[in-house]
Motif scaffolding. Sequence first.
Motif, PDB file in Angstrom:
ATOM      1  N   ALA A 171      -0.637  -0.353  -8.148  1.00 38.00           N
ATOM      2  CA  ALA A 171      -0.212  -0.621  -6.773  1.00 38.00           C
ATOM      3  C   ALA A 171       0.471  -1.989  -6.719  1.00 38.00           C
ATOM      4  CB  ALA A 171      -1.391  -0.591  -5.816  1.00 38.00           C
ATOM      5  N   VAL A 173       1.220  -4.834  -3.860  1.00 37.40           N
ATOM      6  CA  VAL A 173       0.772  -5.212  -2.525  1.00 37.40           C
ATOM      7  C   VAL A 173       1.493  -6.483  -2.112  1.00 37.40           C
ATOM      8  CG1 VAL A 173      -1.184  -5.779  -1.052  1.00 37.40           C
ATOM      9  CG2 VAL A 173      -1.480  -4.189  -2.971  1.00 37.40           C
ATOM     10  N   SER A 197       0.265  -6.272   5.659  1.00 39.59           N
ATOM     11  CA  SER A 197       0.460  -5.989   4.233  1.00 39.59           C
ATOM     12  C   SER A 197       1.101  -4.624   4.054  1.00 39.59           C
ATOM     13  CB  SER A 197      -0.879  -6.049   3.480  1.00 39.59           C
ATOM     14  OG  SER A 197      -1.749  -5.029   3.941  1.00 39.59           O
ATOM     15  N   THR A 199       1.476  -1.697   0.966  1.00 40.63           N
ATOM     16  CA  THR A 199       0.928  -1.284  -0.320  1.00 40.63           C
ATOM     17  C   THR A 199       1.737  -0.104  -0.850  1.00 40.63           C
ATOM     18  OG1 THR A 199      -1.272  -1.993   0.363  1.00 40.63           O
ATOM     19  CG2 THR A 199      -1.134  -0.515  -1.547  1.00 40.63           C
TER      20      THR A 199
END
Length: 616
Positions: A171, A173, A197, A199
């Motif tokens: 991932a 982020v 955020s 992701t």
Amino acid sequence: MPIRPHLASPRALPAGLSFVLAAGLAASLSGCTRDLFADESTVAQRLPVERLREIQPLRLDDFKRPMPEAPAPAPMAGGANTDSANLAAAASETQKLRDAFVARPATDLSLEEARASALERNLDLRVALISPTIAAQRVTQEEARFESTFNTQASFARTDRPSLSSDGTQADVVSIEPGVTIPLRTGGSASISLPTSRTDARSPFDTEQSWSNDLALSFSQPILRGAGRRAATAAIRIAGYNAQATEAQTKLEVIRQLANVDRAYWRLYQARAELDVRQRQYEFAKSLLDSVTRRFEAGDVAEIEVIRAQAGLAERLEAIIVSQNTVLSRQRELKRLINRPDLPVEAPTLVVPSTVPDPVEYVIEPSSLAQQGVQNRMEMVELELRLAADAVSIGLEQNRALPLFTVDYTYAFHGLASRYDRSLQRQFNGEHNDWTLGARAEIPLGNEQALARVREAILTRLQRLGTRQARELAIRQDVLDAVDALTTGWQRILASRQSAILNARALAAEQRNLAVGNSTVTNVLDQEARLSEARSAEVRALTDYQIFQIDLAFATGTLLGAAKVGFEPAAEPTPADLDTAVPEALGMPSPSPANPAPTPATPAAASRAEEAPGTR
């Protein structure tokens, strides 16, 4: 089943050896970086060693001048020779010095002009007037502790989490969290933050993107230690009291400097008046020598009378030179205090005081004036302000000795979606909210350090209370001593004036006796010396009476004269002042006469007279 070759793993180093190698590497890098990044801007500039550690001698031989040669002795009338040639040569040299002093340019200066120049240009006052401005900046610093703070942080993270069912999940982020922190005058703080955020998750089966938006409101409030407005704002009150105490100190310094100007002015007046007395002595001795010489040439007196008259003239000339040096020294002190551009301390210009004493008898009630002095003196005002700050400090230290209990509360609005706009919509729809309530405690075991600070604050206040009583007694003593000195000074004026009148009559009688041959030159010169001393005593009594009035005004915390004096602290520096305050961006040249320190701007200071200026 495939066969994989087996690779031997390197043997791990022992833990102790690894630590030693790591420490050595860190020390080596520390030394390298110290040498690598060291330059002239990171270290203090060094002056030449000999300038700091070697003391140069004063070579007076460079200024040496040979003594003048004495002329050949000349016969006197009547065929008698004199051995006073050396005396005549020395007198000639001294006469040159006297003539050079008289030939100097002169300028008149009144007492009001001296005071005004000192208020505007005195360097000690310039320094003192900056102190209130510095103290005001400390108050501003304490008040600025309650200003809100904007803060933000951003980050990018790439994660690779293992999984038992797959090769793992990766991932990316990206997050940013702006916020505002608000200090509260209750001792607590509040904050608002907006963490956001994005992701991007990747797995062997799917790729997913999500947006997360939150709104968090937080509040934290102490219950005992640091709680309440009095504890939270104690530093502001202490700084405020200290700033006022600094202003009281500045006012005292202004009074002291103006009193020094007045004293220097009258001492210069005294020195010039005594020089006039010495010059009158010299003129009298010179006329007496001329008279005795004519009588000696006519055969009326003996040669010894001429020699006595010559000796008396030489003594008077030496007294003039000493008085001239006193005048130069005292006017140099006055020049330093008033600091006028047209009257530098090294200038040969003579300062002639144009304000003259006008003695008047004063009948003063000492006890009421002593009480006025206690009320007016800035030392007492400063002590009262320091005592007020001490009382605040005691309360603050007692509060700091309490246990710390803090209540924290947070309420958050959450939003999560695959798109940014949808996450914002979910956040403000109130679908997913949460809150947290918590408490923290900090209880010192023993708490002796905090209790010692409380005792120290209490003892400091008790010490200052004792100092206030001692200072009050000292102020009363100063006022009473000044009153007695003023009363005695008036009596001295009357006594010295009467002595001068009687000695003038006695000198006239001695001159008449000398004219008929019933006295000698020595008697006449002695009587004239007594008259000159009486005149000098009268001058000293007059100027001392003026200085005693200045001392009385200073003892009562006031200034002498009919004019009120006002002053303003130095102005706050502007960004342009950094060019002079921090020359060459702290790369200052070595101090030398060729590179003098920059002179600060003249602070706003002025003398405001509500009545016609005048001084007795």
